[in-house]
Scaffold this motif. Structure first.
Motif, PDB file in Angstrom:
ATOM      1  N   ALA A   6       0.858 -10.228   0.954  1.00 53.79           N
ATOM      2  CA  ALA A   6       0.472  -8.914   0.442  1.00 53.79           C
ATOM      3  C   ALA A   6       1.311  -8.480  -0.747  1.00 53.79           C
ATOM      4  CB  ALA A   6       0.568  -7.870   1.549  1.00 53.79           C
ATOM      5  N   GLY A   7       2.307  -9.288  -1.124  1.00 54.00           N
ATOM      6  CA  GLY A   7       3.092  -9.007  -2.319  1.00 54.00           C
ATOM      7  C   GLY A   7       4.423  -8.349  -2.092  1.00 54.00           C
ATOM      8  N   GLY A   8       4.954  -8.340  -0.857  1.00 54.36           N
ATOM      9  CA  GLY A   8       6.257  -7.746  -0.596  1.00 54.36           C
ATOM     10  C   GLY A   8       7.350  -8.409  -1.413  1.00 54.36           C
ATOM     11  N   LYS A   9       8.242  -7.604  -1.978  1.00 51.55           N
ATOM     12  CA  LYS A   9       9.285  -8.124  -2.863  1.00 51.55           C
ATOM     13  C   LYS A   9      10.679  -7.998  -2.266  1.00 51.55           C
ATOM     14  CE  LYS A   9       6.264  -9.040  -6.054  1.00 51.55           C
ATOM     15  NZ  LYS A   9       5.865 -10.446  -6.292  1.00 51.55           N
ATOM     16  N   THR A  10      10.957  -6.919  -1.543  1.00 51.13           N
ATOM     17  CA  THR A  10      12.281  -6.675  -0.990  1.00 51.13           C
ATOM     18  C   THR A  10      12.139  -6.240   0.464  1.00 51.13           C
ATOM     19  OG1 THR A  10      12.438  -4.295  -1.473  1.00 51.13           O
ATOM     20  CG2 THR A  10      12.941  -5.819  -3.284  1.00 51.13           C
ATOM     21  N   PRO A  11      13.268  -6.144   1.196  1.00 52.57           N
ATOM     22  CA  PRO A  11      13.195  -5.666   2.580  1.00 52.57           C
ATOM     23  C   PRO A  11      12.676  -4.237   2.724  1.00 52.57           C
ATOM     24  CG  PRO A  11      15.236  -6.860   2.236  1.00 52.57           C
ATOM     25  CD  PRO A  11      14.604  -6.707   0.887  1.00 52.57           C
ATOM     26  N   THR A  36       8.603  -3.287  -7.896  1.00 54.79           N
ATOM     27  CA  THR A  36       8.849  -3.769  -6.536  1.00 54.79           C
ATOM     28  C   THR A  36       8.577  -2.672  -5.511  1.00 54.79           C
ATOM     29  OG1 THR A  36      11.210  -3.161  -6.593  1.00 54.79           O
ATOM     30  CG2 THR A  36      10.604  -5.346  -7.415  1.00 54.79           C
ATOM     31  N   PHE A  37       8.861  -1.426  -5.882  1.00 52.72           N
ATOM     32  CA  PHE A  37       8.624  -0.316  -4.952  1.00 52.72           C
ATOM     33  C   PHE A  37       7.133  -0.212  -4.614  1.00 52.72           C
ATOM     34  CE2 PHE A  37       7.952   4.062  -3.691  1.00 52.72           C
ATOM     35  CZ  PHE A  37       9.080   4.344  -2.914  1.00 52.72           C
ATOM     36  N   LYS A  38       6.313  -0.334  -5.646  1.00 55.14           N
ATOM     37  CA  LYS A  38       4.866  -0.250  -5.430  1.00 55.14           C
ATOM     38  C   LYS A  38       4.365  -1.425  -4.594  1.00 55.14           C
ATOM     39  CE  LYS A  38       0.499   0.133  -7.972  1.00 55.14           C
ATOM     40  NZ  LYS A  38      -0.122   0.175  -9.331  1.00 55.14           N
ATOM     41  N   ALA A  39       4.864  -2.631  -4.907  1.00 53.93           N
ATOM     42  CA  ALA A  39       4.439  -3.816  -4.151  1.00 53.93           C
ATOM     43  C   ALA A  39       4.864  -3.720  -2.695  1.00 53.93           C
ATOM     44  CB  ALA A  39       5.026  -5.077  -4.796  1.00 53.93           C
ATOM     45  N   ASP A  40       6.088  -3.253  -2.459  1.00 51.78           N
ATOM     46  CA  ASP A  40       6.579  -3.110  -1.084  1.00 51.78           C
ATOM     47  C   ASP A  40       5.802  -2.038  -0.332  1.00 51.78           C
ATOM     48  OD1 ASP A  40       8.464  -5.082  -1.460  1.00 51.78           O
ATOM     49  OD2 ASP A  40      10.054  -3.695  -2.038  1.00 51.78           O
ATOM     50  N   LEU A  41       5.396  -1.000  -1.053  1.00 53.09           N
ATOM     51  CA  LEU A  41       4.639   0.083  -0.420  1.00 53.09           C
ATOM     52  C   LEU A  41       3.306  -0.447   0.127  1.00 53.09           C
ATOM     53  CD1 LEU A  41       5.099   3.184  -0.092  1.00 53.09           C
ATOM     54  CD2 LEU A  41       3.557   3.491  -2.019  1.00 53.09           C
ATOM     55  N   TRP A  42       2.594  -1.221  -0.698  1.00 53.21           N
ATOM     56  CA  TRP A  42       1.315  -1.774  -0.262  1.00 53.21           C
ATOM     57  C   TRP A  42       1.512  -2.781   0.866  1.00 53.21           C
ATOM     58  CZ3 TRP A  42      -3.113   0.325  -0.921  1.00 53.21           C
ATOM     59  CH2 TRP A  42      -3.404   1.055  -2.074  1.00 53.21           C
ATOM     60  N   ALA A  43       2.534  -3.629   0.732  1.00 51.10           N
ATOM     61  CA  ALA A  43       2.794  -4.626   1.777  1.00 51.10           C
ATOM     62  C   ALA A  43       3.173  -3.943   3.087  1.00 51.10           C
ATOM     63  CB  ALA A  43       3.911  -5.569   1.331  1.00 51.10           C
ATOM     64  N   GLY A  44       3.954  -2.867   3.011  1.00 49.25           N
ATOM     65  CA  GLY A  44       4.331  -2.146   4.218  1.00 49.25           C
ATOM     66  C   GLY A  44       3.143  -1.503   4.898  1.00 49.25           C
TER      67      GLY A  44
END
Length: 601
Positions: free
Chosen positions: A338-343, A37-45
């Protein structure tokens, strides 16, 4: 001797542990963060940070503020709303609607762009945040439940078209008029389409196509970000500026400065109406977006917590040079796609935006606006839920009408009234349904065990010549009493020979004083006409109100039965024996004990 250990009363530490997730919602989802989730949130951010660059500048211009204030609104408030809200995907920040409402309210008090204007905008933002926070703390988030799924679906579809319409000028390289209506923008586009810049169209179309292809090949890849990079490289290869390809341009390398919103009593009176409008519109917008995305992600949304998150975001943001924010259609859609998982994606978006401004602001000058338009067009298309629209249209004509009205209002009326129009129509539809409860005529089915009562419209059965059995599906309240009385009169007039009427009340959830008065009057009128009315299967709450209102005494305690079998047994014993002797239908089992019943096998 064994001793029984009494259960330990929760101490202060236990109560504190239970209260912390409610006070700080991010403590609830933080344990779900992992490497994936950290990686997915990083790309989405990162994708969201790039998306908001031109948007923030444009929204600030609409609000009458310097360009950098649109970017400031996409930093601190985004983090606060994400940490204290309930949605995993909602991204807050500057929006077209909030910018327009702020400009409409504050431009009448000060000249846009001046220091006084800025102070008033920040003061209005603070007041709007207080209103939002107050509603959230009062747990009034349930009022957003009146925004039905049909309203949200229609609003999202209309907003998607508006978003796409706003990008058509950038996509085709045309200078379309700003602030025009939906029809005006399309009229100007069609009138100038022959003058479209093919180089700009090529970059925008290439970016859009690249995003679609990457999604097909690898749905988990940051398609939007990679597509924008590809669009930038294509623009460089074509020597874009020489062919009229507009770029985002260099942005100011500065973080949000501290600010101190202030206002006196006279200014407060002036700003409060606008602040309430900004707050209500922002809440409806944010929660609608959060709910719309939640239908795709399967997440449960706490409306009141979203109110709190939005309120705190505006309050804190006003001290960091950020004007009023709300949920963003485009950025929320980008974050989810973009794949964001968490806030954390929102937190990363804010951090990346700050880093872009401080470290690589000059590089953003090479990003073509046409590439941004291509990506936003793709996101807008994803906001239109064709399966949901098809389901609503096929299922319920009334809800389909609400959807269509909300959709058209979003396109052709001011945006802040679109949801209100949909909510009002939904309430009117609900009131119409609840104020028109239906009487269902029942009769025993001889083919079923114990002759169960069935709807004679679905399964035609013989009725007792003396007894009419009805089931009332709906509550008896002031808005429905006239309809119920009229339906009862119509049924009695159509069956004059049936002198007794039994009403099954299992579908009556409640009754108010108006309903009690109506039953009191109808019971008396039927007795005067030689008829009797009976009730059975009434809920305890309904019985209690009938007793307190004196209606039970008028109906007669002997005319109210616990269940339908007891009611039929008691009423059949009171039927006219001479008519029973001549009757050959014998619809009830109890008819065998009546005169002439011994002749029926």
């Amino acid at each position: 001797m064994e001793h029984c250990e009494l259960p330990r009363r929760p101490g202060r530490l236990d109560r504190l542990r239970q209260a912390l997730p409610r006070l700080f919602p991010f403590l609830g989802w933080w344990p779900q963060v992992n490497r994936r989730t950290f990686k997915a949130d990083l790309w989405a951010g990162l994708t969201g940070a790039v998306i908001v660059l031109p948007q923030g500048v444009a929204f600030a211009a609409i609000a009458g503020l310097p360009p950098e204030y649109g970017l400031y609104a996409a930093m601190v408030p985004v983090v606060v709303a994400a940490l204290f809200g309930s949605s995993f995907h909602l991204i807050s920040g500057p929006t077209t609607t909030a910018s327009l409402v702020i400009f409409a309210n504050v431009s009448q008090l000060a000249a846009p762009g001046t220091a006084e204007y800025l102070h008033l905008v920040l003061a209005l933002t603070l007041l709007a945040g207080v209103v939002k926070l107050g509603l959230g703390l009062a747990r009034l988030g349930g009022m957003v439940n009146f925004v039905s799924h049909s309203v949200v679906t229609g609003f999202m579809a209309g907003a998607a078209i508006l978003i796409a319409t706003s990008q058509l000028g950038h996509f085709f390289g045309l200078a379309l008029p700003r602030g025009g209506s939906f029809l005006e923008t399309w009229g100007a586009l069609l009138g100038q389409l022959s003058a479209a810049n093919p180089w700009v169209v090529a970059v925008g179309a290439a970016t859009l196509a690249c995003a679609v292809v990457i999604r097909r090949i690898n749905p988990r890849a940051p398609a939007l970000l990679l597509a924008m990079v590809a669009g930038s490289l294509l623009s460089l290869a074509l020597d874009g500026p020489a062919h009229g390809i507009a770029l985002v341009g260099a942005l100011p390398a500065s973080l949000p400065p501290l600010s101190l919103p202030w206002f006196d009593l006279d200014t407060l009176r002036t700003l409060v109406p606008g602040a309430v409008a900004v707050a209500m519109l922002g809440l409806a917008e944010a929660v609608s977006i959060a709910r719309a995305v939640a239908t795709r992600s399967g997440q449960a949304i706490d409306n009141s917590q979203e109110f709190i998150g939005q309120g705190l975001a505006n309050i804190v943001g006003s001290f960091f040079s950020a004007y009023a924010t709300s949920g963003s259609f485009t950025r929320t859609g980008v974050n989810y796609d973009a794949g964001g998982k968490t806030p954390l994606a929102a937190v990363f978006s804010s951090g990346f935006l700050a880093a872009i401004l401080l470290l690589v602001a000059p590089l953003t000058a090479y990003l073509p606006i046409a590439s941004m338009a291509g990506v936003i067009l793709l996101v807008a298309a994803g906001l239109i839920s064709v399966p949901a629209i098809r389901h609503i249209v096929r299922t319920d004509r009334g809800e389909a009408g609400v959807l269509a009205a909300t959709f058209l209002a979003t396109l052709f009326v001011e945006l802040q009234f679109a949801i209100y129009a949909g909510v009002i129509l939904s309430l009117l539809l609900y009131l119409r349904r609840t104020s028109h409860p239906h009487f269902i005529t029942l009769a025993p089915d001889p083919a079923s065990p114990h002759r169960a009562l069935v709807n004679i419209r679905r399964s035609p059965q013989a009725e007792c010549p003396q007894l009419k059995i009805l089931r009332l599906d709906g509550s008896i309240f002031f808005g429905a009493v006239n309809h119920i009385a009229e339906e009862l009169h119509r049924i009695v007039a159509q069956s004059p020979e049936q002198c007794h009427i039994l009403i099954l009340g299992s579908g009556i959830n409640f009754i108010d004083a108006g309903g009690c008065h109506m039953l009191f009057h109808e019971a008396g009128a039927m007795k005067l006409s030689g008829r009797e009315i009976f009730f059975c299967s009434l809920k305890s709450e309904v019985m209690e109100l009938l007793r307190r209102g004196g209606c039970l005494a008028r109906i007669g305690a002997g005319n109210v039965f616990k269940d339908k079998s007891t009611a039929i047994s008691g009423i059949v014993a009171r039927l006219d024996p001479e008519r029973c002797a001549c009757c050959h239908l014998r619809v009830f089992d109890e008819c065998r004990a009546r005169p002439g019943g011994e002749d029926v096998e």
